[in-house]
Write an enzyme that holds these catalytic residues in place. Sequence first.
Site, PDB file in Angstrom:
ATOM      1  N   GLY A 125       0.835  -1.208   0.000  1.00  0.00           N
ATOM      2  CA  GLY A 125       0.000   0.000   0.000  1.00  0.00           C
ATOM      3  C   GLY A 125       0.868   1.257   0.000  1.00  0.00           C
ATOM      4  N   TYR A 126       1.442   1.585  -1.164  1.00  0.00           N
ATOM      5  CA  TYR A 126       2.276   2.790  -1.272  1.00  0.00           C
ATOM      6  C   TYR A 126       1.511   3.917  -1.991  1.00  0.00           C
ATOM      7  CZ  TYR A 126       6.042  -0.821  -1.090  1.00  0.00           C
ATOM      8  OH  TYR A 126       6.852  -1.882  -0.801  1.00  0.00           O
ATOM      9  N   GLU A 241      11.802  -5.200  -4.754  1.00  0.00           N
ATOM     10  CA  GLU A 241      10.701  -5.318  -5.722  1.00  0.00           C
ATOM     11  C   GLU A 241      11.232  -5.378  -7.141  1.00  0.00           C
ATOM     12  OE1 GLU A 241       7.599  -2.456  -5.216  1.00  0.00           O
ATOM     13  OE2 GLU A 241       6.503  -3.111  -6.985  1.00  0.00           O
ATOM     14  N   GLU A 370      10.208   6.149 -16.839  1.00  0.00           N
ATOM     15  CA  GLU A 370      10.885   7.445 -16.670  1.00  0.00           C
ATOM     16  C   GLU A 370      11.570   7.511 -15.310  1.00  0.00           C
ATOM     17  OE1 GLU A 370       7.831   7.098 -17.850  1.00  0.00           O
ATOM     18  OE2 GLU A 370       8.033   7.862 -19.892  1.00  0.00           O
TER      19      GLU A 370
HETATM   20  C1  LIG Z   1      -1.792  -2.762 -12.597  1.00  0.00           C
HETATM   21  C2  LIG Z   1      -1.133  -1.923 -11.551  1.00  0.00           C
HETATM   22  C3  LIG Z   1      -0.804  -2.491 -10.334  1.00  0.00           C
HETATM   23  C4  LIG Z   1      -0.204  -1.727  -9.355  1.00  0.00           C
HETATM   24  N1  LIG Z   1       0.040  -2.298  -8.122  1.00  0.00           N
HETATM   25  C5  LIG Z   1       0.458  -1.511  -7.099  1.00  0.00           C
HETATM   26  C6  LIG Z   1       0.559  -2.043  -5.768  1.00  0.00           C
HETATM   27  O1  LIG Z   1       0.314  -3.235  -5.534  1.00  0.00           O
HETATM   28  N2  LIG Z   1       0.880  -1.205  -4.755  1.00  0.00           N
HETATM   29  C7  LIG Z   1       1.145   0.126  -4.965  1.00  0.00           C
HETATM   30  O2  LIG Z   1       1.436   0.827  -4.016  1.00  0.00           O
HETATM   31  N3  LIG Z   1       1.081   0.659  -6.225  1.00  0.00           N
HETATM   32  C8  LIG Z   1       0.744  -0.129  -7.276  1.00  0.00           C
HETATM   33  N4  LIG Z   1       0.634   0.404  -8.550  1.00  0.00           N
HETATM   34  C9  LIG Z   1       0.903   1.822  -8.742  1.00  0.00           C
HETATM   35  C10 LIG Z   1       2.120   2.105  -9.601  1.00  0.00           C
HETATM   36  O3  LIG Z   1       3.310   1.911  -8.885  1.00  0.00           O
HETATM   37  C11 LIG Z   1       1.940   3.535 -10.095  1.00  0.00           C
HETATM   38  O4  LIG Z   1       0.921   3.479 -11.074  1.00  0.00           O
HETATM   39  C12 LIG Z   1       3.179   4.103 -10.684  1.00  0.00           C
HETATM   40  O5  LIG Z   1       4.082   4.386  -9.642  1.00  0.00           O
HETATM   41  C13 LIG Z   1       2.930   5.365 -11.525  1.00  0.00           C
HETATM   42  O6  LIG Z   1       2.050   6.236 -10.871  1.00  0.00           O
HETATM   43  P1  LIG Z   1       0.803   6.867 -11.668  1.00  0.00           P
HETATM   44  O7  LIG Z   1       0.069   5.735 -12.329  1.00  0.00           O
HETATM   45  O8  LIG Z   1       0.011   7.728 -10.727  1.00  0.00           O
HETATM   46  O9  LIG Z   1       1.433   7.768 -12.797  1.00  0.00           O
HETATM   47  P2  LIG Z   1       2.042   9.229 -12.653  1.00  0.00           P
HETATM   48  O10 LIG Z   1       3.004   9.275 -11.520  1.00  0.00           O
HETATM   49  O11 LIG Z   1       0.933  10.229 -12.643  1.00  0.00           O
HETATM   50  O12 LIG Z   1       2.870   9.337 -13.978  1.00  0.00           O
HETATM   51  C14 LIG Z   1       2.326   9.789 -15.213  1.00  0.00           C
HETATM   52  C15 LIG Z   1       3.454   9.887 -16.209  1.00  0.00           C
HETATM   53  O13 LIG Z   1       4.442  10.858 -15.747  1.00  0.00           O
HETATM   54  C16 LIG Z   1       5.733  10.251 -15.664  1.00  0.00           C
HETATM   55  N5  LIG Z   1       6.462  10.770 -14.513  1.00  0.00           N
HETATM   56  C17 LIG Z   1       6.022  10.837 -13.228  1.00  0.00           C
HETATM   57  N6  LIG Z   1       6.982  11.363 -12.413  1.00  0.00           N
HETATM   58  C18 LIG Z   1       8.065  11.607 -13.206  1.00  0.00           C
HETATM   59  C19 LIG Z   1       9.373  12.130 -12.968  1.00  0.00           C
HETATM   60  N7  LIG Z   1       9.752  12.493 -11.724  1.00  0.00           N
HETATM   61  N8  LIG Z   1      10.221  12.251 -14.020  1.00  0.00           N
HETATM   62  C20 LIG Z   1       9.852  11.880 -15.273  1.00  0.00           C
HETATM   63  N9  LIG Z   1       8.606  11.398 -15.563  1.00  0.00           N
HETATM   64  C21 LIG Z   1       7.733  11.251 -14.555  1.00  0.00           C
HETATM   65  C22 LIG Z   1       5.458   8.769 -15.501  1.00  0.00           C
HETATM   66  O14 LIG Z   1       6.537   7.976 -15.950  1.00  0.00           O
HETATM   67  C23 LIG Z   1       4.223   8.578 -16.376  1.00  0.00           C
HETATM   68  O15 LIG Z   1       4.594   8.426 -17.729  1.00  0.00           O
HETATM   69  C24 LIG Z   1       0.084  -0.356  -9.582  1.00  0.00           C
HETATM   70  C25 LIG Z   1      -0.232   0.207 -10.829  1.00  0.00           C
HETATM   71  C26 LIG Z   1      -0.812  -0.542 -11.809  1.00  0.00           C
HETATM   72  C27 LIG Z   1      -1.152   0.087 -13.111  1.00  0.00           C
END
Ligand SMILES: Cc1cc2nc3c(=O)[nH]c(=O)nc-3n(C[C@H](O)[C@H](O)[C@H](O)COP(=O)(O)OP(=O)(O)OC[C@H]3O[C@@H](n4cnc5c(N)ncnc54)[C@H](O)[C@@H]3O)c2cc1C
Length: 388
Positions: A125-126, A241, A370
């Site tokens: 749960g992050y 991970e 990214e």
């Molecule tokens: C199927 C699935 C399962 C998942 N399971 C888990 C889980 O079990 N537990 C959990 O905690 N999370 C989980 N996640 C969450 C996952 O780790 C996040 O989706 C991921 O970290 C990206 O966050 P976001 O989707 O909000 O995208 P955003 O952070 O909004 O990113 C949008 C875009 O901006 C880019 N971006 C963001 N920040 C930067 C930066 N600093 N520099 C350059 N580019 C950037 C990203 O690469 C992306 O292209 C899951 C996600 C999915 C889709």
Amino acid sequence: MNFDIDDADPGFRRDVSTFLDEIVTPDLFERCRRTGTLHDWDLHRSLGARGWFAGGWPKKYGGRGEDGASEMLILSDELERRGIPADGLGMTMLVAKVIQQAGSEELKRAVLPRALAGEIVICLGYTESHGGSDVAAAKTAAVRNGDHWVINGHKMFTTLAHEAEYVFLLTRTNPDVSKHRGLTMFLVPMQTPGVEVRPVWTIGDVRTNATYYSDVVVPDSARVGEVDDGWGVMGVALMFERTDGGADVRLFTDAVRAARSVVTPDGGTLLKNEAVRERLARLAIEREVSTLLRLRSKWAAAQGSRSMVEGSMFKLFSAESQVRAASDLLDIFGPLGLIEAGDPAAPGSGEFCHEFRHSIVLPIYGGSSEVQRRIIAERGLGLPRADR
Ligand SMILES: Cc1cc2nc3c(=O)[nH]c(=O)nc-3n(C[C@H](O)[C@H](O)[C@H](O)COP(=O)(O)OP(=O)(O)OC[C@H]3O[C@@H](n4cnc5c(N)ncnc54)[C@H](O)[C@@H]3O)c2cc1C
């Protein structure tokens, strides 16, 4: 660097391989696809019951001492090579390793024996909906009340929360310091009053969840690591991970078998087509590179490396090559590749369309591509930070 992990126990890989050949049927893959849950309790329990998660763990926590220290490496290699969905195992063992390093004695004794026996799974749960990649912006609040903590907030994408016994939860314990300080990790039992799980379906058929925490009360012994040092604990967890997953050899063998069976208008087969062979060769080469990068990152983690660069290299390459592979397979099989599993007209085991949709999430979860590039650039290549 020594990748010859069989040296330590030559019979173990054979035992695992024989057992998986017996127990893993197409039904398991079909069940995981239908439920969107990349975890199978029958498989998980039977592997745990054999003691195959316990090698190298201290006896007082349900392990077998030094005995079998390389078993988990061999087991996960066999699972990954066959493309067997085992997300529950991966998440549970990574949290187990973090608890071993940073958990209280009470927590270790309560959780580790059950995790090593394959009785429970633990979810992560992050992520929060407003923060995404910026995990350190977590707002889910934990407030101390004597010996207890009261947690309020919500998490997005809590995969496997609907099967898990615990959630490894990132919380904010101090809103008055910079965002990377003031975070604390807890291991929260999912059955605690105030925890709610709602399904979230993805285009790749995977079921993940939104989870909500309303006045959830946990004892201080549920804390993992020091108060306000959650970012340090997260660093260890993220490193573990990014050393799992990604070398699905089954997809390649399935593609070759299917290409051999599809007859082309000239009376040959798809496999005789030079362009098809070239794409399949690339797929095979990239799978091999992924396997080597994975072994390298596991080796680095086992040596105590905290740089995260090896894990990021593996995660970046394997996720992006899986997207290329899935796209190539749809190109190779054309409309046939869109036929879903279960239809006799589907080439191979009918996984290509599913794989294409599923591959989309790989460069997102566990840290997006990214974010991995930033880690490699800054920590591996010593380039200046992008936001300075
Ligand atoms: C199927 C699935 C399962 C998942 N399971 C888990 C889980 O079990 N537990 C959990 O905690 N999370 C989980 N996640 C969450 C996952 O780790 C996040 O989706 C991921 O970290 C990206 O966050 P976001 O989707 O909000 O995208 P955003 O952070 O909004 O990113 C949008 C875009 O901006 C880019 N971006 C963001 N920040 C930067 C930066 N600093 N520099 C350059 N580019 C950037 C990203 O690469 C992306 O292209 C899951 C996600 C999915 C889709």
